[in-house]
Design a protein around this motif. Structure first.
Motif, PDB file in Angstrom:
ATOM      1  N   GLY A  99       0.625  -1.176   0.076  1.00 20.20           N
ATOM      2  CA  GLY A  99      -0.054   0.069   0.007  1.00 20.20           C
ATOM      3  C   GLY A  99       0.663   1.220  -0.064  1.00 20.20           C
ATOM      4  O   GLY A  99       0.166   2.387   0.141  1.00 20.20           O
ATOM      5  N   ARG A 100       2.119   1.141  -0.329  1.00 16.46           N
ATOM      6  CA  ARG A 100       2.712   2.360  -0.343  1.00 16.46           C
ATOM      7  C   ARG A 100       3.017   3.034  -1.563  1.00 16.46           C
ATOM      8  O   ARG A 100       2.984   2.257  -2.700  1.00 16.46           O
ATOM      9  N   PRO A 101       2.611   4.115  -1.845  1.00 17.90           N
ATOM     10  CA  PRO A 101       2.589   4.968  -3.103  1.00 17.90           C
ATOM     11  C   PRO A 101       4.022   4.891  -3.781  1.00 17.90           C
ATOM     12  O   PRO A 101       5.176   5.148  -3.017  1.00 17.90           O
ATOM     13  N   TYR A 102       4.245   4.873  -4.932  1.00 18.61           N
ATOM     14  CA  TYR A 102       5.297   4.809  -5.624  1.00 18.61           C
ATOM     15  C   TYR A 102       5.442   5.570  -6.941  1.00 18.61           C
ATOM     16  O   TYR A 102       4.227   5.943  -7.270  1.00 18.61           O
ATOM     17  N   LEU A 103       6.272   6.053  -7.185  1.00 17.46           N
ATOM     18  CA  LEU A 103       6.745   6.694  -8.496  1.00 17.46           C
ATOM     19  C   LEU A 103       7.810   6.339  -9.251  1.00 17.46           C
ATOM     20  O   LEU A 103       8.836   5.707  -8.690  1.00 17.46           O
ATOM     21  N   TYR A 104       7.821   6.456 -10.751  1.00 17.52           N
ATOM     22  CA  TYR A 104       9.195   5.902 -11.492  1.00 17.52           C
ATOM     23  C   TYR A 104       9.361   6.869 -12.412  1.00 17.52           C
ATOM     24  O   TYR A 104       8.497   7.776 -12.727  1.00 17.52           O
ATOM     25  N   ALA A 105      10.530   7.119 -12.780  1.00 17.04           N
ATOM     26  CA  ALA A 105      11.280   8.210 -13.629  1.00 17.04           C
ATOM     27  C   ALA A 105      12.017   7.842 -14.822  1.00 17.04           C
ATOM     28  O   ALA A 105      12.379   8.200 -15.465  1.00 17.04           O
ATOM     29  N   GLY A 106      11.313   6.355 -15.209  1.00 17.27           N
ATOM     30  CA  GLY A 106      11.935   5.902 -16.513  1.00 17.27           C
ATOM     31  C   GLY A 106      11.619   4.481 -16.781  1.00 17.27           C
ATOM     32  O   GLY A 106      10.840   3.848 -15.948  1.00 17.27           O
ATOM     33  N   LEU A 107      11.882   3.916 -17.899  1.00 16.78           N
ATOM     34  CA  LEU A 107      11.384   2.456 -18.374  1.00 16.78           C
ATOM     35  C   LEU A 107      12.524   2.005 -19.048  1.00 16.78           C
ATOM     36  O   LEU A 107      13.355   2.673 -19.766  1.00 16.78           O
ATOM     37  N   LYS A 108      12.701   0.695 -19.171  1.00 18.77           N
ATOM     38  CA  LYS A 108      13.554  -0.094 -19.588  1.00 18.77           C
ATOM     39  C   LYS A 108      13.298   0.083 -21.447  1.00 18.77           C
ATOM     40  O   LYS A 108      12.087   0.203 -21.691  1.00 18.77           O
ATOM     41  N   GLY A 109      14.314  -0.140 -22.053  1.00 20.74           N
ATOM     42  CA  GLY A 109      14.106  -0.390 -23.421  1.00 20.74           C
ATOM     43  C   GLY A 109      13.891  -1.800 -23.789  1.00 20.74           C
ATOM     44  O   GLY A 109      13.905  -2.759 -22.957  1.00 20.74           O
ATOM     45  N   ILE A 110      13.391  -2.442 -25.070  1.00 19.07           N
ATOM     46  CA  ILE A 110      13.274  -3.740 -25.448  1.00 19.07           C
ATOM     47  C   ILE A 110      13.348  -3.855 -26.903  1.00 19.07           C
ATOM     48  O   ILE A 110      13.148  -3.005 -27.701  1.00 19.07           O
ATOM     49  N   VAL A 111      13.940  -5.140 -27.420  1.00 21.21           N
ATOM     50  CA  VAL A 111      13.737  -5.373 -28.719  1.00 21.21           C
ATOM     51  C   VAL A 111      13.200  -6.910 -28.407  1.00 21.21           C
ATOM     52  O   VAL A 111      14.053  -7.645 -27.893  1.00 21.21           O
ATOM     53  N   ALA A 112      12.414  -7.370 -29.333  1.00 25.83           N
ATOM     54  CA  ALA A 112      11.723  -8.511 -29.324  1.00 25.83           C
ATOM     55  C   ALA A 112      12.329  -9.295 -30.821  1.00 25.83           C
ATOM     56  O   ALA A 112      12.205  -8.836 -31.829  1.00 25.83           O
ATOM     57  N   LEU A 113      12.964 -10.481 -30.592  1.00 22.70           N
ATOM     58  CA  LEU A 113      13.403 -11.359 -31.776  1.00 22.70           C
ATOM     59  C   LEU A 113      12.869 -12.851 -31.887  1.00 22.70           C
ATOM     60  O   LEU A 113      12.428 -13.353 -30.971  1.00 22.70           O
ATOM     61  N   GLU A 114      13.216 -13.510 -32.973  1.00 24.17           N
ATOM     62  CA  GLU A 114      12.972 -14.810 -32.955  1.00 24.17           C
ATOM     63  C   GLU A 114      14.304 -15.431 -33.606  1.00 24.17           C
ATOM     64  O   GLU A 114      14.880 -14.899 -34.660  1.00 24.17           O
ATOM     65  N   LEU A 115      14.541 -16.403 -33.354  1.00 21.73           N
ATOM     66  CA  LEU A 115      15.665 -17.555 -33.641  1.00 21.73           C
ATOM     67  C   LEU A 115      14.968 -18.599 -34.388  1.00 21.73           C
ATOM     68  O   LEU A 115      14.398 -19.272 -33.838  1.00 21.73           O
ATOM     69  N   ARG A 116      15.654 -18.898 -35.392  1.00 20.54           N
ATOM     70  CA  ARG A 116      15.082 -19.759 -36.400  1.00 20.54           C
ATOM     71  C   ARG A 116      16.208 -20.819 -36.726  1.00 20.54           C
ATOM     72  O   ARG A 116      17.157 -20.320 -37.304  1.00 20.54           O
ATOM     73  N   VAL A 117      15.813 -22.199 -36.854  1.00 23.13           N
ATOM     74  CA  VAL A 117      16.786 -23.062 -37.395  1.00 23.13           C
ATOM     75  C   VAL A 117      16.090 -24.137 -38.154  1.00 23.13           C
ATOM     76  O   VAL A 117      15.053 -24.589 -37.704  1.00 23.13           O
TER      77      VAL A 117
END
Length: 441
Positions: free
Chosen positions: A173-191
């Motif tokens: 129940g503690r209030p929170y704040l954030y000042a950023g976000l992680k980046g992301i890249v989504a991939l697929e490996l195929r063989v």
């Protein structure tokens, strides 16, 4: 106060009733038009900006020299599986002190909280402060057009600070704040190792793609989770003393999360500061799924012809999502996996983190603490990702996330909801932030 909550519920019900599922392209025009209508009713000038995917709702108005920008989105996740809902997903329902419906928290409930905070400010102080809104319709599919939009409209969007889409309280129940976000890249490996599936007896002489791909995947990280791709960490920005201090102040929830998740332990046995630093300030690679061969009942003696795996990299400042696929390819080739194809699944998002020493971060923290009557938890950035980077990069303004949710809101899941008490206190915290930012008191 009751009339304020009743008004909020009625508005939220109108928004939830629109099935604005971006993954399916549903009701996005109607959703954008409704949001523009609501912002006009608030007293702002609103228009629909086209040419960037579904319409982006832009609105501005109010008085004063200081400008505050709100970022939100009107699209939602699909409601599936429908059989798991206890009420209709696109009909707001109140039960057990909460409002249920798809988008009740993410992100229509958050948008309503901002609108109500501005209405309360106007009722209390006699004028509407100068604000801007950017409400997009593609957040749930990765915001593929938003970076171009912010780049093209940066002069129009110029503001002193940004309130990001969501936030709330933690498990205690503690209030929170954030000042950023992680980046992301989504991939697929195929063989692929054969033209078609073979009888399993040929496993004596034909390479199995599952074995091949699993070996490639196992080369990506060590047993404690550290990524083994050469150059992967080269761009990682060292944490500042302030960022390290903030990480050290985050309450240790590792044991509670371990029990809630049902895991034996965390990678490397991480606890306390190490846990927080890994989760919020370090990049990682994760395998989302591995698919190949037969998975039905009983046995099928087959040697599959192909295998593929989906994975994502979570990134921190100043890593570049466009650089990661190239690093991955070079690593696989160096390990002898020339036959493993790397496919980028969607446009990546850059990591973002505001300056924690900026006065606006302090104002947001003060607003939460005054509204909730307890110390706020500050995260340098959340472990998840979102399209914050274009705003920080082009507008040169800090962004802070705070809002009305809680960990049990079931975001993206059936029975999504917000607790009314969280909505009330979160809205009053937003009101307090408006007062501190625009009035200085």
């Amino acid at each position: 106060m009751r009339s304020f909550l009743e008004e909020a519920r009625a508005l939220l019900a109108e928004l939830v009733a629109l099935p604005t599922v971006s993954a399916e392209g549903k009701a996005l025009e109607e959703g954008a038009a409704k949001v523009a209508e609501v912002l006009r009713d608030l007293g702002l000038e609103a228009e629909l900006h086209r040419g960037y995917g579904p319409p982006v709702v832009y609105a501005e108005g109010g008085e004063g020299e200081r400008v505050l920008l709100f970022y939100n989105h009107y699209d939602v996740q699909p409601p599936d599986p429908l059989e798991s809902w206890e009420s209709e997903p696109f009909r707001l329902e109140e039960r057990n002190g909460a409002w249920y419906g798809r988008g009740a928290h993410d992100d229509k409930g958050e948008l309503v909280a901002r609108i109500m905070a501005l209405r309360l400010f106007r009722e209390k102080h006699g004028f509407l402060p100068r604000v801007k809104f950017v409400v997009e319709g593609e957040e749930e599919v990765g915001s593929p057009h938003l970076a171009d939009y912010v780049r093209d409209k940066k002069d129009l969007l110029k503001s002193g600070a940004i309130v990001w889409e969501a936030g709330g309280v933690d498990a205690k129940g503690r209030p929170y704040l954030y000042a950023g976000l992680k980046g992301i890249v989504a991939l697929e490996l195929r063989v692929r190792t054969a033209a078609f599936d073979l009888h399993s007896s040929y496993g004596a002489v034909v390479e199995n793609p599952i074995y091949r791909l699993s070996r490639a995947i196992s080369s990506l990280r060590d047993e404690e989770g550290r990524v083994l791709i050469p150059g992967f960490y080269d761009r990682v920005r060292p944490l500042s003393p302030t960022e390290m201090e903030v990480l050290a102040e985050i309450p240790d929830e590792s044991e509670a999360l371990r029990e809630a998740f049902g895991v034996r332990d965390f990678l490397g046995g991480a606890r306390n500061l190490e846990f927080n630093q890994r989760l919020y300030a370090e990049p990682c690679v994760n395998i989302n799924g591995f698919h190949s061969g037969y998975g039905g009942p009983g046995s099928k003696t087959v040697l599959p012809a192909e295998a593929f795996a989906k994975l994502d990299f979570r990134l921190v400042p100043d890593q570049d999502p466009e650089e990661i696929p190239g690093l991955l390819k070079r690593h696989l080739e160096a390990q002898g996996f020339h036959d493993v194809e790397v496919v980028v699944l969607e446009k990546g998002e850059h990591p973002a983190r505001s300056d924690l020493t900026h006065p606006f971060v302090g104002l947001a923290r003060r607003a939460l603490e005054e509204a909730f009557g307890q110390k706020a938890v500050v995260y340098p950035n959340m472990a998840g990702s979102g399209p914050m980077h274009p705003f920080l990069h082009h507008l040169k303004a800090p962004a802070v996330g705070l809002g009305v949710g809680y960990p049990g809101s079931r975001v993206h899941s059936p029975n999504e909801h917000i607790r009314i008490q969280d909505f009330e206190r979160g809205t009053l915290a937003l009101l307090r932030l408006l007062e501190l930012y625009f009035l200085g008191r």
